[in-house]
Design a protein around this motif. Structure first.
Motif: not given
Length: 253
Positions: A124-139
Protein backbone atom coordinates in the motif's frame (compact mmCIF):
# COMPACT_ATOMS: atom_id res chain seq x y z
CA UNK A 1 22.94 -34.95 19.81
CA UNK A 2 21.06 -33.13 22.58
CA UNK A 3 22.50 -29.71 21.75
CA UNK A 4 21.15 -29.54 18.12
CA UNK A 5 17.70 -30.62 19.35
CA UNK A 6 17.67 -27.84 21.95
CA UNK A 7 18.67 -25.29 19.30
CA UNK A 8 15.90 -26.49 16.98
CA UNK A 9 13.30 -26.26 19.74
CA UNK A 10 14.48 -22.78 20.65
CA UNK A 11 13.98 -21.48 17.12
CA UNK A 12 10.73 -23.32 16.36
CA UNK A 13 8.40 -20.62 17.78
CA UNK A 14 9.87 -18.05 15.39
CA UNK A 15 9.56 -20.47 12.48
CA UNK A 16 5.91 -21.11 13.36
CA UNK A 17 5.18 -17.39 13.50
CA UNK A 18 6.89 -16.78 10.15
CA UNK A 19 4.97 -19.66 8.57
CA UNK A 20 1.73 -18.25 9.94
CA UNK A 21 2.65 -14.81 8.64
CA UNK A 22 3.22 -16.23 5.16
CA UNK A 23 -0.12 -18.02 5.26
CA UNK A 24 -1.98 -14.90 6.43
CA UNK A 25 -0.28 -12.75 3.78
CA UNK A 26 -1.33 -15.09 0.96
CA UNK A 27 -4.89 -15.14 2.29
CA UNK A 28 -5.10 -11.35 2.39
CA UNK A 29 -3.58 -10.82 -1.05
CA UNK A 30 -5.91 -13.39 -2.65
CA UNK A 31 -9.08 -11.86 -1.16
CA UNK A 32 -10.67 -9.50 -3.69
CA UNK A 33 -12.87 -7.72 -1.14
CA UNK A 34 -9.93 -6.96 1.12
CA UNK A 35 -7.89 -5.69 -1.83
CA UNK A 36 -10.68 -3.25 -2.66
CA UNK A 37 -10.65 -2.01 0.92
CA UNK A 38 -6.86 -1.90 1.06
CA UNK A 39 -6.07 -0.43 -2.36
CA UNK A 40 -9.07 0.97 -4.24
CA UNK A 41 -10.66 2.94 -1.39
CA UNK A 42 -7.42 4.69 -0.33
CA UNK A 43 -6.72 5.62 -3.96
CA UNK A 44 -10.22 7.10 -4.28
CA UNK A 45 -9.70 9.03 -1.03
CA UNK A 46 -6.37 10.37 -2.32
CA UNK A 47 -7.91 11.63 -5.55
CA UNK A 48 -10.96 13.17 -3.83
CA UNK A 49 -8.85 14.99 -1.23
CA UNK A 50 -6.54 16.32 -3.92
CA UNK A 51 -9.22 17.70 -6.26
CA UNK A 52 -11.62 19.12 -3.64
CA UNK A 53 -11.26 21.75 -0.91
CA UNK A 54 -11.95 19.38 2.01
CA UNK A 55 -8.45 19.82 3.44
CA UNK A 56 -7.63 23.20 1.93
CA UNK A 57 -5.21 25.19 4.08
CA UNK A 58 -3.70 22.20 5.90
CA UNK A 59 -0.61 22.42 3.69
CA UNK A 60 0.49 24.62 0.82
CA UNK A 61 -0.97 22.08 -1.61
CA UNK A 62 -3.76 19.57 -1.08
CA UNK A 63 -1.68 16.60 -2.18
CA UNK A 64 0.91 17.28 0.54
CA UNK A 65 -1.80 17.00 3.20
CA UNK A 66 -3.68 14.18 1.47
CA UNK A 67 -0.92 11.58 1.24
CA UNK A 68 -0.09 11.37 4.99
CA UNK A 69 -3.76 10.97 5.87
CA UNK A 70 -4.33 8.33 3.20
CA UNK A 71 -1.28 6.38 4.41
CA UNK A 72 -2.83 6.40 7.88
CA UNK A 73 -6.12 5.23 6.34
CA UNK A 74 -4.26 2.32 4.71
CA UNK A 75 -3.19 1.15 8.16
CA UNK A 76 -6.77 1.16 9.42
CA UNK A 77 -8.11 -0.53 6.28
CA UNK A 78 -5.64 -3.41 6.45
CA UNK A 79 -4.80 -3.80 10.12
CA UNK A 80 -8.21 -3.12 11.65
CA UNK A 81 -11.03 -3.72 9.20
CA UNK A 82 -9.40 -6.30 6.95
CA UNK A 83 -7.86 -8.37 9.74
CA UNK A 84 -10.92 -8.05 11.95
CA UNK A 85 -13.32 -9.34 9.32
CA UNK A 86 -10.97 -12.09 8.13
CA UNK A 87 -10.30 -13.34 11.64
CA UNK A 88 -13.97 -13.17 12.61
CA UNK A 89 -15.00 -15.48 9.80
CA UNK A 90 -12.00 -17.74 10.42
CA UNK A 91 -13.54 -18.31 13.85
CA UNK A 92 -16.92 -19.12 12.33
CA UNK A 93 -15.56 -21.71 9.89
CA UNK A 94 -13.36 -23.42 12.47
CA UNK A 95 -10.00 -22.27 11.12
CA UNK A 96 -8.99 -20.81 14.47
CA UNK A 97 -10.12 -23.94 16.29
CA UNK A 98 -7.66 -25.85 14.11
CA UNK A 99 -4.90 -23.41 15.04
CA UNK A 100 -5.75 -23.83 18.73
CA UNK A 101 -4.65 -27.47 18.53
CA UNK A 102 -1.18 -26.46 17.32
CA UNK A 103 1.77 -24.99 19.29
CA UNK A 104 1.17 -21.62 17.60
CA UNK A 105 -0.83 -20.17 20.50
CA UNK A 106 -2.69 -16.87 20.74
CA UNK A 107 0.46 -14.75 20.77
CA UNK A 108 1.82 -16.62 17.73
CA UNK A 109 -1.43 -16.07 15.84
CA UNK A 110 -1.39 -12.35 16.62
CA UNK A 111 2.26 -11.94 15.59
CA UNK A 112 1.60 -13.91 12.40
CA UNK A 113 -1.24 -11.57 11.53
CA UNK A 114 0.97 -8.56 12.26
CA UNK A 115 3.46 -9.91 9.69
CA UNK A 116 0.65 -10.21 7.13
CA UNK A 117 -0.53 -6.67 7.87
CA UNK A 118 3.00 -5.32 7.41
CA UNK A 119 3.37 -7.20 4.13
CA UNK A 120 0.19 -5.70 2.69
CA UNK A 121 1.02 -2.30 4.21
CA UNK A 122 4.35 -2.21 2.38
CA UNK A 123 2.48 -2.74 -0.90
CA UNK A 124 0.00 0.00 0.00
CA UNK A 125 2.72 2.47 0.97
CA UNK A 126 4.66 1.87 -2.25
CA UNK A 127 1.50 2.31 -4.34
CA UNK A 128 0.20 5.43 -2.55
CA UNK A 129 3.68 6.96 -2.53
CA UNK A 130 4.10 6.34 -6.27
CA UNK A 131 0.69 7.80 -7.10
CA UNK A 132 1.27 10.72 -4.73
CA UNK A 133 4.63 11.55 -6.30
CA UNK A 134 3.05 11.34 -9.75
CA UNK A 135 0.40 13.84 -8.57
CA UNK A 136 3.11 16.22 -7.36
CA UNK A 137 3.55 15.25 -3.70
CA UNK A 138 6.68 16.65 -2.07
CA UNK A 139 7.18 15.01 1.35
CA UNK A 140 9.41 16.56 3.96
CA UNK A 141 12.48 14.31 3.84
CA UNK A 142 13.15 14.81 7.55
CA UNK A 143 9.79 13.23 8.31
CA UNK A 144 10.19 9.99 6.35
CA UNK A 145 11.82 8.01 9.18
CA UNK A 146 9.28 9.21 11.81
CA UNK A 147 6.50 8.48 9.32
CA UNK A 148 7.65 4.88 8.95
CA UNK A 149 7.80 4.51 12.73
CA UNK A 150 4.27 5.84 13.17
CA UNK A 151 2.96 3.52 10.44
CA UNK A 152 4.47 0.55 12.29
CA UNK A 153 3.02 1.64 15.63
CA UNK A 154 -0.35 2.24 13.99
CA UNK A 155 -0.25 -1.22 12.44
CA UNK A 156 0.45 -2.77 15.84
CA UNK A 157 -2.33 -0.84 17.55
CA UNK A 158 -5.02 -1.42 14.93
CA UNK A 159 -4.14 -5.08 14.32
CA UNK A 160 -4.56 -5.72 18.04
CA UNK A 161 -7.84 -3.79 18.13
CA UNK A 162 -9.15 -5.71 15.12
CA UNK A 163 -8.21 -9.04 16.68
CA UNK A 164 -9.73 -7.99 20.01
CA UNK A 165 -13.10 -7.39 18.34
CA UNK A 166 -12.87 -10.45 16.08
CA UNK A 167 -11.91 -12.69 19.00
CA UNK A 168 -14.68 -11.61 21.37
CA UNK A 169 -17.88 -11.07 19.32
CA UNK A 170 -19.78 -12.91 16.60
CA UNK A 171 -18.55 -12.64 12.97
CA UNK A 172 -21.63 -10.66 11.92
CA UNK A 173 -21.01 -8.17 14.71
CA UNK A 174 -17.33 -7.96 13.77
CA UNK A 175 -18.30 -7.19 10.17
CA UNK A 176 -20.68 -4.44 11.26
CA UNK A 177 -18.39 -2.92 13.91
CA UNK A 178 -15.22 -2.81 11.81
CA UNK A 179 -16.93 -1.45 8.69
CA UNK A 180 -18.82 1.20 10.66
CA UNK A 181 -15.65 2.12 12.56
CA UNK A 182 -13.73 2.45 9.28
CA UNK A 183 -16.32 4.90 7.95
CA UNK A 184 -16.45 6.92 11.18
CA UNK A 185 -12.68 7.03 11.65
CA UNK A 186 -12.07 7.98 8.02
CA UNK A 187 -14.75 10.67 8.08
CA UNK A 188 -14.53 12.03 11.60
CA UNK A 189 -11.67 10.32 13.42
CA UNK A 190 -8.83 12.66 12.55
CA UNK A 191 -7.34 10.35 9.93
CA UNK A 192 -7.78 12.31 6.71
CA UNK A 193 -7.80 15.79 8.23
CA UNK A 194 -6.40 17.46 11.38
CA UNK A 195 -8.49 17.54 14.53
CA UNK A 196 -8.26 21.31 14.47
CA UNK A 197 -10.81 21.20 11.63
CA UNK A 198 -13.34 19.32 13.80
CA UNK A 199 -15.91 21.11 16.00
CA UNK A 200 -14.38 22.25 19.29
CA UNK A 201 -16.85 20.30 21.43
CA UNK A 202 -15.77 16.92 20.04
CA UNK A 203 -12.03 17.52 19.82
CA UNK A 204 -11.24 16.22 23.37
CA UNK A 205 -12.95 12.91 22.53
CA UNK A 206 -11.26 12.56 19.16
CA UNK A 207 -7.89 13.37 20.73
CA UNK A 208 -8.07 10.09 22.65
CA UNK A 209 -8.49 7.97 19.51
CA UNK A 210 -5.55 6.10 17.96
CA UNK A 211 -6.77 7.22 14.53
CA UNK A 212 -6.28 10.88 15.43
CA UNK A 213 -2.86 10.21 16.94
CA UNK A 214 -1.77 8.36 13.79
CA UNK A 215 -3.21 10.87 11.33
CA UNK A 216 -1.82 13.95 13.07
CA UNK A 217 1.58 12.33 13.65
CA UNK A 218 1.85 11.41 9.95
CA UNK A 219 0.95 14.96 8.89
CA UNK A 220 3.39 16.49 11.37
CA UNK A 221 6.14 14.25 10.04
CA UNK A 222 5.56 14.42 6.29
CA UNK A 223 4.40 18.04 6.02
CA UNK A 224 6.53 19.80 8.65
CA UNK A 225 9.24 17.26 9.42
CA UNK A 226 8.26 17.29 13.12
CA UNK A 227 8.34 14.26 15.42
CA UNK A 228 5.10 14.07 17.41
CA UNK A 229 5.91 13.01 20.97
CA UNK A 230 2.20 12.98 21.83
CA UNK A 231 1.48 10.74 18.85
CA UNK A 232 4.27 8.37 19.90
CA UNK A 233 2.96 8.10 23.46
CA UNK A 234 -0.67 7.59 22.41
CA UNK A 235 0.16 4.91 19.83
CA UNK A 236 2.45 3.07 22.25
CA UNK A 237 -0.26 3.08 24.92
CA UNK A 238 -2.94 1.91 22.48
CA UNK A 239 -0.64 -0.82 21.12
CA UNK A 240 0.22 -2.13 24.57
CA UNK A 241 -3.33 -2.03 25.91
CA UNK A 242 -4.95 -3.54 22.82
CA UNK A 243 -2.31 -6.29 22.52
CA UNK A 244 -2.71 -7.24 26.17
CA UNK A 245 -6.50 -7.31 25.90
CA UNK A 246 -6.46 -9.31 22.64
CA UNK A 247 -4.14 -11.98 24.08
CA UNK A 248 -6.15 -12.26 27.31
CA UNK A 249 -9.68 -12.16 25.86
CA UNK A 250 -9.30 -13.78 22.41
CA UNK A 251 -11.55 -16.83 21.98
CA UNK A 252 -10.76 -19.46 19.38
CA UNK A 253 -14.41 -20.32 18.70
Amino acid sequence: MSQPVATSNATSPLKRILAQGKYESIQMLSNGEQLILAVVMPLIALIVLNVTDLIEGVAERNIDAAVPGVLALCVISTAFTGQGIGTGFDRRYGVLTMFSTTPLGKAGLIFGKVIAVLTVLVIQVVLITAVGLFMGWHPNLAGIAPGILFLLLGAAAFTSLGLLIAGTVRPEATLAITNLAWILLAGAGGVLYPLSMAPAWIQPTLNALPSAALGDAMRDALISGHFSIAGLIFLLLWSAAASFAAIKLFKWN
